[in-house]
Write a protein that holds these residues in place. Structure first.
Motif, PDB file in Angstrom:
ATOM      1  N   PHE A  28       0.682  -1.288  -0.069  1.00 49.80           N
ATOM      2  CA  PHE A  28       0.110   0.170   0.039  1.00 49.80           C
ATOM      3  C   PHE A  28       0.911   1.143  -0.065  1.00 49.80           C
ATOM      4  N   SER A  29       0.339   2.219  -0.603  1.00 46.16           N
ATOM      5  CA  SER A  29       1.073   3.546  -0.741  1.00 46.16           C
ATOM      6  C   SER A  29       0.596   4.360   0.530  1.00 46.16           C
ATOM      7  N   GLU A  30       1.247   5.371   0.799  1.00 46.02           N
ATOM      8  CA  GLU A  30       1.093   6.318   1.923  1.00 46.02           C
ATOM      9  C   GLU A  30      -0.375   6.628   1.820  1.00 46.02           C
ATOM     10  N   GLU A  31      -0.923   7.145   0.698  1.00 49.86           N
ATOM     11  CA  GLU A  31      -2.127   7.778   0.539  1.00 49.86           C
ATOM     12  C   GLU A  31      -3.234   6.577   0.816  1.00 49.86           C
ATOM     13  N   GLN A  32      -2.953   5.440   0.413  1.00 48.16           N
ATOM     14  CA  GLN A  32      -3.981   4.205   0.757  1.00 48.16           C
ATOM     15  C   GLN A  32      -3.894   3.907   2.001  1.00 48.16           C
ATOM     16  N   ILE A  33      -2.877   4.071   2.835  1.00 52.48           N
ATOM     17  CA  ILE A  33      -2.563   3.757   4.298  1.00 52.48           C
ATOM     18  C   ILE A  33      -3.533   4.642   4.875  1.00 52.48           C
ATOM     19  N   ARG A  34      -3.306   5.866   4.597  1.00 54.20           N
ATOM     20  CA  ARG A  34      -4.163   6.980   5.306  1.00 54.20           C
ATOM     21  C   ARG A  34      -5.593   6.987   4.968  1.00 54.20           C
ATOM     22  N   GLU A  35      -5.817   6.475   3.589  1.00 50.76           N
ATOM     23  CA  GLU A  35      -7.520   6.408   3.704  1.00 50.76           C
ATOM     24  C   GLU A  35      -8.021   5.103   4.320  1.00 50.76           C
ATOM     25  N   GLY A  39     -10.950   5.319   7.454  1.00 54.74           N
ATOM     26  CA  GLY A  39     -12.209   4.325   7.733  1.00 54.74           C
ATOM     27  C   GLY A  39     -12.141   3.485   8.673  1.00 54.74           C
ATOM     28  N   PHE A  40     -10.747   2.912   9.029  1.00 53.38           N
ATOM     29  CA  PHE A  40     -10.785   2.142  10.318  1.00 53.38           C
ATOM     30  C   PHE A  40     -11.016   3.160  11.484  1.00 53.38           C
ATOM     31  N   ILE A  41     -10.644   4.260  11.858  1.00 54.37           N
ATOM     32  CA  ILE A  41     -11.098   5.065  12.972  1.00 54.37           C
ATOM     33  C   ILE A  41     -12.544   5.480  13.018  1.00 54.37           C
ATOM     34  N   ARG A  42     -13.061   5.760  11.877  1.00 56.12           N
ATOM     35  CA  ARG A  42     -14.437   5.845  11.567  1.00 56.12           C
ATOM     36  C   ARG A  42     -15.480   4.857  12.065  1.00 56.12           C
ATOM     37  N   ASP A  43     -14.748   3.767  11.835  1.00 55.50           N
ATOM     38  CA  ASP A  43     -15.750   2.374  12.140  1.00 55.50           C
ATOM     39  C   ASP A  43     -15.148   2.006  13.728  1.00 55.50           C
ATOM     40  N   CYS A  44     -13.955   2.458  14.028  1.00 51.89           N
ATOM     41  CA  CYS A  44     -13.498   1.706  15.410  1.00 51.89           C
ATOM     42  C   CYS A  44     -12.833   3.166  15.975  1.00 51.89           C
ATOM     43  N   LEU A  49     -10.526  -2.737  17.128  1.00 50.74           N
ATOM     44  CA  LEU A  49     -11.417  -3.506  16.384  1.00 50.74           C
ATOM     45  C   LEU A  49     -11.711  -4.923  17.499  1.00 50.74           C
ATOM     46  N   THR A  50     -12.844  -4.633  18.067  1.00 53.20           N
ATOM     47  CA  THR A  50     -13.046  -5.820  18.849  1.00 53.20           C
ATOM     48  C   THR A  50     -13.684  -7.093  18.204  1.00 53.20           C
ATOM     49  N   LYS A  51     -13.626  -8.191  18.880  1.00 57.01           N
ATOM     50  CA  LYS A  51     -14.107  -9.621  18.174  1.00 57.01           C
ATOM     51  C   LYS A  51     -15.506  -9.394  17.745  1.00 57.01           C
ATOM     52  N   THR A  89      -2.543  -1.232  12.795  1.00 60.26           N
ATOM     53  CA  THR A  89      -1.251  -2.060  12.274  1.00 60.26           C
ATOM     54  C   THR A  89      -1.571  -3.502  11.953  1.00 60.26           C
ATOM     55  N   GLU A  90      -2.300  -4.157  12.952  1.00 64.20           N
ATOM     56  CA  GLU A  90      -2.693  -5.458  12.808  1.00 64.20           C
ATOM     57  C   GLU A  90      -3.447  -5.665  11.847  1.00 64.20           C
ATOM     58  N   PHE A  91      -4.570  -5.039  11.519  1.00 61.86           N
ATOM     59  CA  PHE A  91      -5.596  -4.635  10.729  1.00 61.86           C
ATOM     60  C   PHE A  91      -4.950  -4.796   8.929  1.00 61.86           C
TER      61      PHE A  91
END
Length: 191
Positions: A28-35, A39-44, A49-51, A89-91
């Motif tokens: 992934f590029s830096e831009e993709q990682i930031r995108e 989304g991850f922070i919006r959802d979590c 991220l919980t089980k 990071t794990e995600f």
């Protein structure tokens, strides 16, 4: 004397160091990682991220199936630090491995998921449970004859087990999956 929480890292912040590590270990590029991070922070919003949330996401992808058992194995594989949550990071490492890793990497990840008791081998019992969980996930109801999870597990081990110990090492698993498209499709779909 100081605040003992001061050394904790805010898991909602994407640091330059984290970006560099993810760029080096994913495609992934830096831009993709930031995108992905946004989304991850919006959802979590907590950065974790919980089980339960992980299961609900899988249920959206497989509305006709039952995701809970499969997610138990997948979640444990992706929760690399075993803290009960998946951080960004794990995600990202899990996404990179499942989407764009090479065949050997993806098969190794699948092996790690199936070896849920961490013995370094997969036996018939483990494989039967994972195949049943995969059937549940995809809504597969035909579990008779050749489709019986235990029968499938025994057949896979019979074909891939070169040492004859009725267990698969990671190397046997990878070689067996690479050499047999039917096994590969069953155990590592979307490869």
């Amino acid at each position: 004397m100081g605040n003992k929480n001061s050394s904790k890292v805010d898991s909602t912040i994407l640091t330059p160091k984290a970006i560099q590590m993810l760029k080096a270990n994913t495609h992934f590029s830096e831009e993709q990682i930031r995108e992905w991070h946004a989304g991850f922070i919006r959802d979590c919003p907590t950065g974790h991220l919980t089980k339960d949330r992980f299961i609900s996401v899988y249920e959206q992808f497989y509305p006709g199936g039952k995701a809970k058992e499969f997610c138990k194995y997948a979640f444990a594989t992706f929760d690399r630090d075993n803290n009960g949550t998946i951080d960004f990071t794990e995600f990202m490492l899990a996404i990179a491995m499942t989407q764009s890793g090479d065949l050997d990497e993806r098969l190794a990840l699948a092996f790690d998921m199936y070896d849920y008791n961490n013995t370094g081998t997969i036996d018939t019992t483990e494989l039967t449970k994972v195949i049943s969980a995969m059937y549940d996930l995809t809504g597969e109801t035909n579990r008779k004859g050749d489709h019986d999870p235990k029968h499938r597990a025994e057949e896979i081990i019979r074909i891939c087990d070169v040492t004859g110990n009725k267990k698969l090492t990671k190397e046997e698993f990878i070689a067996g999956c690479k050499n047999d498209p039917i096994i590969r499709r069953l155990l590592v779909p979307n490869v």
